[in-house]
Motif scaffolding. Structure first.
Motif: not given
Length: 218
Positions: A145-172
Motif C-alpha cells: 500500500a502507498p504511504i506518505g505523499a504518494a498516498a495523496d496523489f489523485d489517479e484521475d489527475e495523473l491520467e489527465a496530465e499524461l494525456e496532455e503530455l502525449e498531445g504536446a509530444e504529437l504536436e511537436e
C-alpha cells in the motif's frame, strides 16, 4: 485368545523342539521299515529255495515269518502317518502363531502412529497454517500500500496530465521541418567507365620539392 491357544514364545520354542523330535522319530521308523522290507524279500527267496527242494514245511515257515514282517511294516506305516499328521498340525500352529504375532506387531505400530498423529493435533496444525497464511497475506498487502505523499496523489489527475503530455509530444512531431534529402548518388551506365578527373599542373614549388626528394633518395 490366540495366546491362550498357542502359548507364549517359550511354548513356540517347545513346538520347534517337538518338530525336531518328530522328524527324528520319523526317520527312525523309515529305517526300520526298510529293514523289515529287506527281511520280507529274504523270506520270500528262502521259501522259493525250500519249494525247489521239496521242503514244504520250511517254505511255509518262511511265508509265516514274511507275514509277521509285513504286519510290522504296516504298523510302522501307520506310525509314520500319525507322525506326519502331528507335524503338519504343529507346523500349521507355528505359522498361525507367527502370523498372529506379526499382526499384533502391525496393530501396535499403527496404534502408536495414530497416537502420534491424533486427529485433534492435525486439526490444530491446519488451523495454525491457515492463520499464518492469512497473516502473511495481510502483511504483504500492508507493505504494497502507498504511504506518505504518494498516498495523496489523485489517479484521475495523473491520467489527465499524461494525456496532455502525449498531445504536446504529437504536436511537436508534426511541427518539425522535413529533413534534407540525401545527396543523389551518381549512377554509371553499364559498359562505361567513370570519367577520371584531370590532374592539375604542378607548381614550381612542387617541382622543386620533388627534385629535392629525388636528390636525397640518391
Amino acid at each position: 485368545m490366540f495366546t491362550r491357544i498357542f502359548g507364549k514364545p517359550k511354548q513356540e520354542a517347545n513346538a520347534l523342539t517337538t518338530l525336531d523330535k518328530l522328524s527324528e522319530t520319523l526317520e527312525m521308523l523309515e529305517k526300520k521299515e526298510n529293514l523289515l522290507l529287506k527281511k520280507v524279500a529274504a523270506e520270500v527267496e528262502k521259501a522259493k529255495e525250500f519249494t525247489r527242494s521239496k521242503n514244504k514245511r520250511a517254505a511255509i515257515q518262511c511265508l509265516k515269518r514274511k507275514k509277521l514282517y509285513e504286519q510290522q511294516v504296516e504298523q510302522l506305516g501307520n506310525f509314520q502317518l500319525r507322525i506326519h499328521d502331528q507335524m503338519i498340525m504343529l507346523e500349521g500352529a507355528k505359522a498361525t502363531t507367527e502370523t498372529v504375532d506379526a499382526l499384533r506387531t502391525g496393530a501396535a505400530a499403527m496404534k502408536a502412529m495414530q497416537k502420534a498423529t491424533n486427529i485433534d493435533d492435525v486439526d490444530k496444525t491446519m488451523d495454525e497454517i491457515n492463520e499464518q497464511t492469512e497473516n502473511m497475506k495481510q502483511i504483504q498487502e500492508a507493505l504494497s500500500a502507498p504511504i506518505g505523499a504518494a498516498a495523496d496523489f489523485d489517479e484521475d489527475e495523473l491520467e489527465a496530465e499524461l494525456e496532455e503530455l502525449e498531445g504536446a509530444e504529437l504536436e511537436e512531431q508534426l511541427l518539425q521541418p522535413a529533413t534534407t534529402a540525401p545527396a543523389a548518388t551518381v549512377h554509371v551506365a553499364p559498359g562505361r567507365q567513370p570519367i577520371r578527373p584531370v590532374p592539375s599542373k604542378p607548381t614550381p614549388e612542387e617541382d622543386e620539392l620533388a627534385a629535392l626528394q629525388a636528390e636525397m633518395a640518391l
